[in-house]
Design an enzyme around this catalytic site. Structure first.
Site, PDB file in Angstrom:
ATOM      1  N   LYS A   1      -7.130   3.465   6.909  1.00 35.77           N
ATOM      2  CA  LYS A   1      -6.045   4.270   7.472  1.00 35.77           C
ATOM      3  C   LYS A   1      -6.655   5.638   7.765  1.00 35.77           C
ATOM      4  O   LYS A   1      -7.812   5.889   7.393  1.00 35.77           O
ATOM      5  CB  LYS A   1      -4.868   4.379   6.500  1.00 35.77           C
ATOM      6  CG  LYS A   1      -5.218   5.078   5.192  1.00 35.77           C
ATOM      7  CD  LYS A   1      -3.989   5.277   4.307  1.00 35.77           C
ATOM      8  CE  LYS A   1      -4.353   6.076   3.070  1.00 35.77           C
ATOM      9  NZ  LYS A   1      -3.229   6.357   2.200  1.00 35.77           N
TER      10      LYS A   1
ATOM     11  N   CYS B   1      -5.748  -1.136  -2.670  1.00 34.81           N
ATOM     12  CA  CYS B   1      -4.624  -1.507  -3.538  1.00 34.81           C
ATOM     13  C   CYS B   1      -3.806  -2.702  -3.040  1.00 34.81           C
ATOM     14  O   CYS B   1      -3.689  -3.703  -3.748  1.00 34.81           O
ATOM     15  CB  CYS B   1      -3.697  -0.312  -3.727  1.00 34.81           C
ATOM     16  SG  CYS B   1      -4.480   1.017  -4.633  1.00 34.81           S
TER      17      CYS B   1
HETATM   18  C1  UDX Z   1      -1.112   2.450  -1.832  1.00 35.87           C
HETATM   19  C2  UDX Z   1       0.304   2.845  -2.305  1.00 35.87           C
HETATM   20  O1  UDX Z   1       1.037   3.435  -1.220  1.00 35.87           O
HETATM   21  C3  UDX Z   1       0.233   3.804  -3.482  1.00 35.87           C
HETATM   22  O2  UDX Z   1       1.543   4.100  -3.944  1.00 35.87           O
HETATM   23  C4  UDX Z   1      -0.552   3.079  -4.565  1.00 35.87           C
HETATM   24  O3  UDX Z   1      -0.520   3.685  -5.765  1.00 35.87           O
HETATM   25  C5  UDX Z   1      -1.966   2.807  -4.067  1.00 35.87           C
HETATM   26  O4  UDX Z   1      -1.850   1.952  -2.934  1.00 35.87           O
HETATM   27  P1  UDX Z   1      -3.033   3.489  -0.314  1.00 35.87           P
HETATM   28  O5  UDX Z   1      -3.768   2.215  -0.545  1.00 35.87           O
HETATM   29  O6  UDX Z   1      -3.758   4.782  -0.469  1.00 35.87           O
HETATM   30  O7  UDX Z   1      -1.745   3.602  -1.281  1.00 35.87           O
HETATM   31  O8  UDX Z   1      -2.504   3.426   1.190  1.00 35.87           O
HETATM   32  P2  UDX Z   1      -1.092   3.423   1.932  1.00 35.87           P
HETATM   33  O9  UDX Z   1      -0.875   4.746   2.550  1.00 35.87           O
HETATM   34  O10 UDX Z   1      -0.030   2.881   1.074  1.00 35.87           O
HETATM   35  O11 UDX Z   1      -1.411   2.369   3.107  1.00 35.87           O
HETATM   36  C6  UDX Z   1      -1.781   1.020   2.809  1.00 35.87           C
HETATM   37  C7  UDX Z   1      -2.018   0.243   4.080  1.00 35.87           C
HETATM   38  O12 UDX Z   1      -0.816   0.103   4.819  1.00 35.87           O
HETATM   39  C8  UDX Z   1      -3.018   0.910   5.050  1.00 35.87           C
HETATM   40  O13 UDX Z   1      -3.850  -0.081   5.594  1.00 35.87           O
HETATM   41  C9  UDX Z   1      -2.134   1.531   6.110  1.00 35.87           C
HETATM   42  O14 UDX Z   1      -2.754   1.664   7.365  1.00 35.87           O
HETATM   43  C10 UDX Z   1      -0.990   0.534   6.159  1.00 35.87           C
HETATM   44  N1  UDX Z   1       0.257   1.125   6.653  1.00 35.87           N
HETATM   45  C11 UDX Z   1       0.915   2.044   5.903  1.00 35.87           C
HETATM   46  C12 UDX Z   1       0.767   0.724   7.881  1.00 35.87           C
HETATM   47  O15 UDX Z   1       0.180  -0.124   8.574  1.00 35.87           O
HETATM   48  N2  UDX Z   1       1.933   1.255   8.308  1.00 35.87           N
HETATM   49  C13 UDX Z   1       2.635   2.170   7.579  1.00 35.87           C
HETATM   50  O16 UDX Z   1       3.728   2.581   8.030  1.00 35.87           O
HETATM   51  C14 UDX Z   1       2.113   2.593   6.345  1.00 35.87           C
END
Ligand code: UDX
Length: 427
Positions: free
Chosen positions: A317, A256
């Protein structure tokens, strides 16, 4: 309770269908992929998603949830049709709507009068009106109802959301769509379609910017000897900022954020606005990875070629098996390009992904470290924090760690003789 058809059984569609059936609706999920539908009908779940199998089993046993490739059957009596189709990134950064639009064309012939077609996929602002033109069914209504679920916690996020957004051109239609969620306790915002589409983009880009911000602050912490974990805690305690999405790492990835930030940037550019703030957030994300490669180079005395590196974690993640746009894959690919010999372990990955086919995949953390000069932690799987460093030390030829998720305890690993480096910390 309503008759619902969900089109597309990817991460969003499958969890949406299962959750809607758990609210008591009668849901049919349709997908063109026969293999996937057969697999689900055999009781298997094609993705890793906490609580999803239980909901699918429950929905099916109550006769409220079914899966088919027969679109006509799925749409026969559906009052609400959820479009949960992929909108990947095109080469120019825009969202590719070809799958979504071809699906809209196909369903047009089968919709019953007064049905409501609801877009859950993330689409460019204004897509609502393009769908209306393609559908050409004045007797059918449209709504935008973006999803905000994270992979790995999609069921929890769907059933306990922060908000429900519904965009439509008529209050009556908005209320009909909002009523689908009457079993969920969350604020509901009814708005116009373009605003609903914009809310989705603005939310994802804001979160991506927040992450780029903390990743940039991590660099500042490294340069000035501060600890980003305390800094993150300290700024997150300000309720205007909030504690979530402030964990630094190897950059944000997944299916996303990369495509949605680029899509919003493309939208801004197409309308003549230079959205420099968002462009910079994307650039910071690229720089994070370059800095990690530089850190690895300096740790290995400026030469990576022929060196053996152990990698823990490949998914974008923890708590997902999704490798799409994973920072880990991008970093491993860059290291392979520099001649590294890489052995990876990830609890959910059994076959080496094509993008890093020269790397090796093994089935334990210990064997990934056999003969390695450096251990690189790229995904925050919680089990990594429980690993005994003594056993790992015996396997490696040189005890060096770069922990890109700050998940290992620096003191424990340093005491075991490791030279430990986290992200945004002075060690
Ligand atoms: C995201 C949005 O959060 C969600 O609301 C949307 O509808 C779809 O996209 P997702 O892609 O499943 O969800 O992952 P998310 O948990 O948001 O993490 C995205 C990226 O950010 C990952 O690579 C994760 O490792 C990174 N991340 C997230 C961090 O590096 N630190 C954080 O504190 C949170």
């Amino acid at each position: 309770m309503s008759k619902i058809c969900v089109i597309g059984t990817g991460y969003v569609g499958l969890s949406c269908g299962a959750c809607l059936s758990s609210l008591g609706h009668n849901v049919t999920c349709v997908d063109i992929n026969q293999d996937k539908i057969d697999l689900i009908n055999r009781g298997e779940i094609p993705i890793m998603e906490t609580g999803l199998k239980e909901l699918v089993d429950e929905g099916r046993s109550k006769g409220l949830l079914s899966f088919t490739t027969d679109l006509k059957e799925g749409l026969a009596s559906a009052e609400f049709i959820f479009l949960c189709l992929a909108t990947p990134q095109s080469e120019d950064g825009s969202a590719d709507l070809s799958t979504l639009m071809s699906s809209v064309k196909t369903i047009a012939a089968y919709l019953k009068p007064n049905a409501v077609v609801i877009t859950k996929s993330t689409v460019p602002i204004g897509t609502f009106f393009d769908i209306e033109k393609v559908l050409q069914r004045p007797d059918v209504s449209l709504a935008s109802n973006p999803e905000f679920v994270r992979e790995g916690s999609a069921v929890q996020d769907f059933l306990h959301p922060d908000r429900i957004i519904v965009g439509a051109t008529s209050e009556f239609v908005s209320q009909r769509v909002a009523a689908i969620y009457s079993g969920i306790d969350a604020p509901v915002l009814l708005t116009d379609p373009s605003s609903a589409e914009a809310i989705k983009h603005a939310s994802n880009s804001f979160l991506a910017m927040k992450l780029s911000y903390i990743n940039a602050i991590a660099v500042i912490c490294e340069l000035y000897g501060a600890d980003v974990l305390d800094v993150s805690k300290g700024i997150g305690l300000d309720h205007r900022i909030g504690a979530e999405f402030l964990t630094p790492g190897p950059g944000w990835g997944g299916s996303c954020f990369p495509k949605d930030t680029n899509a919003l940037l493309y939208m801004a550019r197409s309308a003549g606005y230079k959205f420099g703030l968002l462009g910079e957030a994307i650039e910071v994300n690229n720089v994070v990875q370059k800095r990690i490669i530089e850190r690895i180079l300096s740790s290995l005395d400026e030469s990576i070629s022929g060196k053996r590196i152990a990698v823990w974690g490949l998914t974008f993640k923890a708590n997902t098996d999704d490798l799409r746009d994973s920072p880990a894959i991008q970093i491993v690919s860059a290291l392979l390009g520099l001649g590294a010999q890489i052995r990876c372990f990830d609890p959910t990955v059994r076959v080496i992904p094509p993008a890093i086919r020269q790397a090796e995949i093994v089935d334990s953390v210990e064997s990934s470290c056999e003969g390695a000069e450096l251990l690189l932690v790229l995904t925050e799987w919680s089990q990594f924090s429980q690993i005994n460093p003594i056993a790992i030390a015996k396997k490696m030829t040189s005890k060096r760690i770069i922990d890109c998720r700050n998940i290992l305890d620096p003191d424990t690993w340093s005491e075991a003789g490791f030279q430990y480096h986290g992200i945004g910390r002075s060690n």
